[in-house]
Design an enzyme around this catalytic site. Sequence first.
Site, PDB file in Angstrom:
ATOM      1  N   HIS A   1       0.801  -1.228   0.000  1.00 53.25           N
ATOM      2  CA  HIS A   1       0.000   0.000   0.000  1.00 53.25           C
ATOM      3  C   HIS A   1       0.827   1.268   0.000  1.00 53.25           C
ATOM      4  O   HIS A   1       0.276   2.344   0.231  1.00 53.25           O
ATOM      5  CB  HIS A   1      -0.909   0.061   1.231  1.00 53.25           C
ATOM      6  CG  HIS A   1      -1.967  -0.976   1.264  1.00 53.25           C
ATOM      7  ND1 HIS A   1      -3.231  -0.775   0.764  1.00 53.25           N
ATOM      8  CD2 HIS A   1      -1.951  -2.238   1.728  1.00 53.25           C
ATOM      9  CE1 HIS A   1      -3.952  -1.865   0.931  1.00 53.25           C
ATOM     10  NE2 HIS A   1      -3.193  -2.777   1.517  1.00 53.25           N
TER      11      HIS A   1
ATOM     12  N   LYS B   1      -8.629  13.795   4.602  1.00 55.17           N
ATOM     13  CA  LYS B   1      -7.714  12.651   4.570  1.00 55.17           C
ATOM     14  C   LYS B   1      -6.727  12.849   5.696  1.00 55.17           C
ATOM     15  O   LYS B   1      -6.673  13.924   6.306  1.00 55.17           O
ATOM     16  CB  LYS B   1      -6.986  12.570   3.223  1.00 55.17           C
ATOM     17  CG  LYS B   1      -6.353  13.907   2.788  1.00 55.17           C
ATOM     18  CD  LYS B   1      -5.639  13.813   1.450  1.00 55.17           C
ATOM     19  CE  LYS B   1      -6.579  13.774   0.278  1.00 55.17           C
ATOM     20  NZ  LYS B   1      -6.356  12.689  -0.652  1.00 55.17           N
ATOM     21  N   ARG B   2      -5.945  11.799   5.997  1.00 55.17           N
ATOM     22  CA  ARG B   2      -4.919  11.974   7.023  1.00 55.17           C
ATOM     23  C   ARG B   2      -4.005  13.149   6.661  1.00 55.17           C
ATOM     24  O   ARG B   2      -3.767  13.422   5.487  1.00 55.17           O
ATOM     25  CB  ARG B   2      -4.101  10.684   7.158  1.00 55.17           C
ATOM     26  CG  ARG B   2      -4.839   9.557   7.865  1.00 55.17           C
ATOM     27  CD  ARG B   2      -5.175   9.925   9.305  1.00 55.17           C
ATOM     28  NE  ARG B   2      -3.988   9.972  10.122  1.00 55.17           N
ATOM     29  CZ  ARG B   2      -3.655   9.049  11.023  1.00 55.17           C
ATOM     30  NH1 ARG B   2      -4.450   8.015  11.255  1.00 55.17           N
ATOM     31  NH2 ARG B   2      -2.565   9.174  11.731  1.00 55.17           N
TER      32      ARG B   2
ATOM     33  N   LYS C   1       0.639  14.536   1.073  1.00 58.32           N
ATOM     34  CA  LYS C   1      -0.727  14.789   0.594  1.00 58.32           C
ATOM     35  C   LYS C   1      -0.963  16.284   0.323  1.00 58.32           C
ATOM     36  O   LYS C   1      -1.936  16.676  -0.295  1.00 58.32           O
ATOM     37  CB  LYS C   1      -1.753  14.253   1.593  1.00 58.32           C
ATOM     38  CG  LYS C   1      -1.700  12.727   1.753  1.00 58.32           C
ATOM     39  CD  LYS C   1      -2.694  12.264   2.796  1.00 58.32           C
ATOM     40  CE  LYS C   1      -2.542  10.776   3.153  1.00 58.32           C
ATOM     41  NZ  LYS C   1      -3.130   9.878   2.133  1.00 58.32           N
TER      42      LYS C   1
ATOM     43  N   THR D   1      -8.530   6.420  -1.985  1.00 58.08           N
ATOM     44  CA  THR D   1      -9.877   5.861  -2.157  1.00 58.08           C
ATOM     45  C   THR D   1     -10.912   6.948  -1.920  1.00 58.08           C
ATOM     46  O   THR D   1     -12.021   6.873  -2.451  1.00 58.08           O
ATOM     47  CB  THR D   1     -10.115   4.686  -1.184  1.00 58.08           C
ATOM     48  OG1 THR D   1      -9.602   5.050   0.101  1.00 58.08           O
ATOM     49  CG2 THR D   1      -9.428   3.422  -1.667  1.00 58.08           C
TER      50      THR D   1
ATOM     51  N   LYS E   1     -14.664   8.135  -3.746  1.00 60.81           N
ATOM     52  CA  LYS E   1     -15.928   8.419  -3.044  1.00 60.81           C
ATOM     53  C   LYS E   1     -16.454   9.796  -3.428  1.00 60.81           C
ATOM     54  O   LYS E   1     -17.665   9.988  -3.616  1.00 60.81           O
ATOM     55  CB  LYS E   1     -15.720   8.327  -1.525  1.00 60.81           C
ATOM     56  CG  LYS E   1     -15.309   6.922  -1.076  1.00 60.81           C
ATOM     57  CD  LYS E   1     -14.739   6.905   0.347  1.00 60.81           C
ATOM     58  CE  LYS E   1     -14.026   5.575   0.611  1.00 60.81           C
ATOM     59  NZ  LYS E   1     -13.241   5.590   1.860  1.00 60.81           N
TER      60      LYS E   1
END
Length: 840
Positions: A374, A566-567, A572, A674, A678
């Site tokens: 992952h 998100k985290r 990110k 992911t 969504k």
Amino acid sequence: APQDTQVPDSGLVRVEDDRTGMSEQSLKRAIVDNLHYGQGKDNYFATPYDYYMAIARSMRDRLIKRRIQTARTHIQEDSKVVYYLSAEFLMGRYTGNSLINLGIYERVRKVLRESGLELDDLLEKEHEPGLGNGGLGRLAACYLDSLATLEIPAVGYGIRYEFGIFEQEIRNGWQAERPDKWLSFGNAWEVSLPEYRTEVKFGGHTESYTDTKGRYQTNWIPEHTVFGIPYDTPIPGYGVNTVNILRLWKAESSNEFDLDAFNAGDYLGAVANKMFSENISKVLYPNDDTVQGKELRLEQQYFFVSCSLQDIIRRHIYHYNSLDNLHEKSAIQLNDTHPSIGIAELMRLLIDVHQMDWEQAWHITQNCFAYTNHTLLPEALERWSVNLFGRLLPRHLEIIYEINFRFLSEVRKRYPGDNERIARLSLIEGEGADKKVRMANLACVGSRKINGVAALHTKLLQQDVLRDFYELAPEKFINKTNGVTPRRWLLLGNPRLSNLITEKIGEAWITNLDELRKLEQFADDPQFRQTWREIKQANKQDLAAYIERKNHIQVDTNSLFDVQVKRLHEYKRQLLNVLHIITLYNRIKRNPNEDILPRTFIFGGKAAPGYFIAKLIIKLINSVAAVVNDDPSLEGRLKVAFLSNYNVSMSQQIYAAAELSEQISTAGKEASGTGNMKFALNGALTIGTLDGANVEIREEVGAENFFLCGLTTPEVYELKAKGYNPQEYYQSNSELQEVIRLIACGHFSDGDSQLFRPLLDSLLYNDKYMLFADYQSYIDTQDRVSQAYRQEDNWTRMSILNTARMGKFSSDRAISEYCKEIWHVEPVPVEFKEYSPEDM
Ligand code: NBY
């Protein structure tokens, strides 16, 4: 036995059983019954929580009947079973999902309304089981939903953490953590099975001996033993009778109190084993994408893996009376390397406990396991110090050395003299005191298949992170692009949109998401567009009410809802989003009449408690929010809201209301993502880099319906190779300079010019994730987003097309592929039979 249980069926009167019946009458009776006998309350005393518990228990009853029949069927048919081993399962609330999957959500809502109760309010009383950090744990949950829906025999195995992911609070703009006591009001959804408790050994040493048949054997004499108690939660498929289970292990002491130690006057020593044991399943490690080489973490991993493998073996032997065909009847999936110690543990169980010879044991092991990677971040690859490993798992270290010895002999034959390659492939890294066990290498060697989670990610694994293994065994590598379950992420989370979709194209999309393509024909229908917009508007109003309640911020529901949830992680790039906000702020300040599109920036996400820079980014977001939200000269055109304690339940509401989805990781860093799926499924448009599954989302929805920005992965690699210097971008970009200077002068920190220094320094002098390199491209793309949003009709069209083209990203598609190409398992339909006296 008493004869009076055999009531002759007259064939005339059929009364539904209260624990299985699905009529309104039965459901009402069931809820009242569970309220009385489960909670000990009637409508006079019952609190909303009591009603929630009664509903949950009524659903659990319905699932248990189906579970029993599912288990029976799987045994009768000698089915091959998928075992999904994961240190994390981020399930979200169960009760709404079980109502949806049983197909009685609306019916139960109606029944409750007749008694003046609001189902949706009661469902919010459930404390979400937060047994995961982020994407990896949530993926496991989506996959369990799809496995059951596709009628695949499957068990999820993990840890029943007493404390899940911490609860995040914002104090003075900073993240603070509180323990997540999710079990303190009881858990209506689990059933404990103490009769299947399993013993796990730790520490000590090994001894060799020759058995009565003259075979060389090894005995492990542990320092501690611990019990694992299984707790099962039923996992229903949608619209089928299959109910699989999630089996989570709780650690308990095997000898509560050491009497010898107590009698010797050592009171604390007498309870030491109890403390050691209970610690193991106490708390989820709150790190995502960085590893902590902590002993307790390895104890957790070995604990749940050993319990699970012993459980698999116990059930297999009970059924087949032999382990020779274990690999023909079990497929064991490793969710990242966290359970990869299972490869050594299965070898140990087969060899030491079941007296199998090495070759056969290795054949079975290699054919049972498959490994999902992952991450591409080097700091996230698990490596355990050989020292620590040998102290905790002495027998496993011996087995790993033996696996390595045999493996490297093969490698040497293939690449004679290529010592560097051999060193890279070795399961052991380094020399001397700081030798490490490389868990990814163990997972690769011990598995039949290795998969990445998006096309780009798999390609990068092959070319980069796992290159040597790819060259050695290319046939093992396979891509499985992630997916999300449409049941939770559309049907449950966005009822307004689901109803519209079903009205237009029927309900087949719920289990065949490609059906959403049929929405394309309405993309140019003005009436349909109007309704589509009204639904998004209503969802935005709900979210705005939430933001007002929680953050006391009033947001304009006509503004663009621009969302990044998100985290918190540097790769990110939430910080890049903040740079854009400040850019817009400066533009208005420079020219108050500038025609700026009103936007509401919504953030959510937890930072690992020890990740200082990530926590400082949260502080910056909240500091910018405080300035921007209160500045009258902005006339409400920009609002910023950081929603604290982002979790699965909150996210369901957010995806439904989002219009712009921020997916702006540095290319080559996000394995898949992911959340990106969504958002698009719920009609948000994406602004994103060519990273992870964004690449495939853009392919599906069409480049014209996706806002692309930033460097590509090859460009990132190239820039790094030639020596990336953020100053080059900074010095030539006056708008960027203005943004950085505004932060630096303390504008968002009451004049404190030091507070955000670490963030600015990391950008100006290092910028590992290349925010400056992507800044201008991101800003330009955001400007295009603003223009596009003003073309209301065309925006709506793009939104409809995004939803319509998300079929590929159903976890049903992903799981079907795993079933065919990795696990080789087939659906096993389950029949539903009413209770009968023969059940006893
Ligand atoms: O897995 C995520 C990836 O970042 C994301 O791109 C992908 O979509 C998702 C599902 O494949 N990884 C992730 O969530 N990782 C963790 O949560 C995690 C948790 C614990 C540890 C490492 C990673 N750990 O070593 O303790």
